[in-house]
Design a protein around this motif. Structure first.
Motif, mmCIF file in Angstrom:
data_model
loop_
_atom_site.group_PDB
_atom_site.id
_atom_site.type_symbol
_atom_site.label_atom_id
_atom_site.label_comp_id
_atom_site.label_asym_id
_atom_site.label_seq_id
_atom_site.Cartn_x
_atom_site.Cartn_y
_atom_site.Cartn_z
ATOM 1 N N TYR A 11 0.807 -1.216 0.000
ATOM 2 C CA TYR A 11 0.000 0.000 0.000
ATOM 3 C C TYR A 11 0.848 1.277 0.000
ATOM 4 O O TYR A 11 0.311 2.378 -0.034
ATOM 5 C CB TYR A 11 -0.957 -0.003 1.199
ATOM 6 C CG TYR A 11 -1.939 -1.156 1.139
ATOM 7 C CD1 TYR A 11 -3.026 -1.112 0.279
ATOM 8 C CD2 TYR A 11 -1.750 -2.306 1.906
ATOM 9 C CE1 TYR A 11 -3.920 -2.184 0.205
ATOM 10 C CE2 TYR A 11 -2.640 -3.372 1.842
ATOM 11 C CZ TYR A 11 -3.720 -3.297 0.989
ATOM 12 O OH TYR A 11 -4.609 -4.354 0.905
ATOM 13 N N ASN A 34 -4.994 -8.074 3.071
ATOM 14 C CA ASN A 34 -5.921 -6.993 3.371
ATOM 15 C C ASN A 34 -5.214 -5.938 4.210
ATOM 16 O O ASN A 34 -4.353 -6.261 5.041
ATOM 17 C CB ASN A 34 -7.141 -7.522 4.133
ATOM 18 C CG ASN A 34 -7.980 -8.468 3.293
ATOM 19 O OD1 ASN A 34 -8.122 -8.294 2.082
ATOM 20 N ND2 ASN A 34 -8.540 -9.482 3.942
ATOM 21 N N GLU A 35 -5.591 -4.685 4.001
ATOM 22 C CA GLU A 35 -4.900 -3.607 4.703
ATOM 23 C C GLU A 35 -4.998 -3.762 6.216
ATOM 24 O O GLU A 35 -4.043 -3.470 6.942
ATOM 25 C CB GLU A 35 -5.444 -2.246 4.265
ATOM 26 C CG GLU A 35 -4.631 -1.088 4.787
ATOM 27 C CD GLU A 35 -4.887 0.202 4.049
ATOM 28 O OE1 GLU A 35 -4.123 1.167 4.281
ATOM 29 O OE2 GLU A 35 -5.832 0.264 3.255
ATOM 30 N N GLU A 36 -6.116 -4.265 6.699
ATOM 31 C CA GLU A 36 -6.274 -4.418 8.158
ATOM 32 C C GLU A 36 -5.385 -5.539 8.718
ATOM 33 O O GLU A 36 -5.175 -5.624 9.928
ATOM 34 C CB GLU A 36 -7.738 -4.681 8.526
ATOM 35 C CG GLU A 36 -8.340 -5.927 7.897
ATOM 36 C CD GLU A 36 -9.050 -5.652 6.583
ATOM 37 O OE1 GLU A 36 -9.936 -6.446 6.215
ATOM 38 O OE2 GLU A 36 -8.704 -4.637 5.929
ATOM 39 N N ASP A 37 -4.863 -6.408 7.828
ATOM 40 C CA ASP A 37 -4.017 -7.518 8.279
ATOM 41 C C ASP A 37 -2.526 -7.255 8.076
ATOM 42 O O ASP A 37 -1.704 -8.130 8.367
ATOM 43 C CB ASP A 37 -4.384 -8.802 7.521
ATOM 44 C CG ASP A 37 -5.738 -9.358 7.937
ATOM 45 O OD1 ASP A 37 -6.096 -9.195 9.121
ATOM 46 O OD2 ASP A 37 -6.426 -9.934 7.079
ATOM 47 N N LYS A 38 -2.158 -6.071 7.595
ATOM 48 C CA LYS A 38 -0.765 -5.866 7.194
ATOM 49 C C LYS A 38 0.216 -5.906 8.368
ATOM 50 O O LYS A 38 1.420 -6.091 8.162
ATOM 51 C CB LYS A 38 -0.616 -4.562 6.410
ATOM 52 C CG LYS A 38 -0.903 -3.297 7.187
ATOM 53 C CD LYS A 38 -0.802 -2.073 6.263
ATOM 54 C CE LYS A 38 -1.003 -0.783 7.043
ATOM 55 N NZ LYS A 38 -0.938 0.399 6.145
ATOM 56 N N LYS A 39 -0.296 -5.773 9.604
ATOM 57 C CA LYS A 39 0.567 -5.901 10.784
ATOM 58 C C LYS A 39 0.262 -7.163 11.580
ATOM 59 O O LYS A 39 0.743 -7.321 12.713
ATOM 60 C CB LYS A 39 0.443 -4.666 11.664
ATOM 61 C CG LYS A 39 0.997 -3.407 11.007
ATOM 62 C CD LYS A 39 0.979 -2.220 11.956
ATOM 63 C CE LYS A 39 1.582 -0.988 11.293
ATOM 64 N NZ LYS A 39 1.574 0.191 12.200
ATOM 65 N N ASN A 40 -0.502 -8.058 10.963
ATOM 66 C CA ASN A 40 -0.844 -9.330 11.606
ATOM 67 C C ASN A 40 0.223 -10.359 11.232
ATOM 68 O O ASN A 40 0.261 -10.851 10.103
ATOM 69 C CB ASN A 40 -2.229 -9.786 11.133
ATOM 70 C CG ASN A 40 -2.699 -11.054 11.824
ATOM 71 O OD1 ASN A 40 -1.920 -11.957 12.114
ATOM 72 N ND2 ASN A 40 -3.999 -11.131 12.079
ATOM 73 N N LYS A 44 0.664 -12.576 7.798
ATOM 74 C CA LYS A 44 1.821 -12.199 6.984
ATOM 75 C C LYS A 44 2.807 -13.361 6.841
ATOM 76 O O LYS A 44 3.341 -13.609 5.756
ATOM 77 C CB LYS A 44 2.525 -10.989 7.611
ATOM 78 C CG LYS A 44 3.693 -10.482 6.779
ATOM 79 C CD LYS A 44 4.361 -9.277 7.419
ATOM 80 C CE LYS A 44 3.562 -8.026 7.215
ATOM 81 N NZ LYS A 44 4.323 -6.816 7.568
#
Length: 315
Positions: A11, A34-40, A44
């Protein structure tokens, strides 16, 4: 067979550009998050380890963290951050750098993409140092101007939605003389000390000029502009993405040099100007092309055994 590619940091500016360059290629399957998972880390880690090749388009600390999540030793990684550019276990991603660099990239699972400013300086200065015109003790002096797209979403918004009076025409930065590309410049050119380097942001979106200043009396042996042009032509002979400019009069527009003329290509052009005592060597490139995403895709092609020019435009 399709190669599975994951862009970690899809992103951001570089990640978005890589996605755009790869999304219509038949031999590529893009893995997305998904953007909401990018720090998961759990999500990842699964993507990182199921890809054939991963692009890291992240801040340095986040890039190192993502590398630590990769347990599949078959996964190839291309890092666009500064995190690994002076790490000898990673291969520097300029295939044209030496006669063996392309083979090193091909055989490596860990490649780092150069900084845009560093690419302009290193590609211009490497032949002069390798051929003994400049000593490794030389204090290189360099200035660059680049489009605002390299500064991320906040800077892009400032330029696109702010007034000219607010953002100005050209803004130098890193004026503490500690720009983050200095370590790789020194390391990759094997210099005794880092260059004196000042970058600036121009009021245009894409493109850049990297200008390296030389004093002829510092040369280890006498060399004219024409001799440097011939040296560059020989050093980069056969390279698809390096153009050496022979006729300055035809290259300039009424004596002016437009930083945007390599935009949307993976081409870097070298031109040389002189008077009796001094020279300036100028690299022109797209800061989002050969300076970032284009260089990353070029390295990907080499690492996956694909035609190096696939999906890339040359001028």
């Amino acid at each position: 067979m399709k190669f599975k590619i994951f862009v970690d940091g899809q992103y951001g500016t570089t990640g978005l550009k890589i996605h755009e360059m790869l999304e219509n290629r038949d031999e590529i399957e893009l893995l997305t998050i998904n953007e909401e998972d990018k720090k998961n880390d759990e999500v990842k880690k699964e993507l990182l380890n199921s890809a054939d090749l991963v692009f890291l388009c992240l801040p340095d600390a986040a890039s190192k963290h993502s590398v630590s999540l990769i347990t599949n030793d078959k996964v190839k990684v291309i890092d666009a951050s500064t995190a690994h550019r002076t790490n000898p276990q990673w291969v520097y991603g300029i295939p044209e750098l030496t006669s063996t660099q392309r083979e090193k990239i091909k055989n490596s699972n860990r490649v780092c993409v150069p900084g845009c400013h560093a690419s302009g300086l290193i590609i211009a200065m490497k032949p002069l140092l390798e051929k003994g015109i400049l000593p490794k003790s030389q204090k290189l002096i360099c200035h660059s101007i680049t489009g605002f797209s390299g500064g991320g979403s906040t800077m892009i918004d400032d330029y696109e939605n702010g007034s000219f009076d607010e953002v100005g025409g050209q803004r130098p930065y890193a004026l503490a003389l500690n720009h983050k590309h200095l370590p790789e410049m020194k390391y990759m050119l094997d210099l005794q000390e880092a260059p004196l380097f000042t970058p600036s942001i121009g009021n245009f979106k894409q493109g850049m000029l990297v200008m390296s200043y030389l004093v002829k009396k510092d040369f280890l042996f006498s060399a004219s502009r024409d001799e440097l042009i011939n040296l560059y032509k020989d050093y980069y002979k056969g390279e698809n993405f390096i153009n050496i400019i022979e006729e300055n009069e035809q290259y300039l527009d009424n004596g002016l040099l437009n930083p945007m003329k390599c935009n949307n290509t993976n081409t870097l052009e070298i031109s040389v100007y002189e008077n009796e005592t001094d020279m300036v060597v100028i690299s022109r490139l797209d800061n989002l092309g050969k300076g970032a995403s284009g260089a990353a895709v070029q390295c990907m092609n080499i690492m996956l055994g694909i035609d190096e020019k696939q999906g890339l435009k040359s001028k």
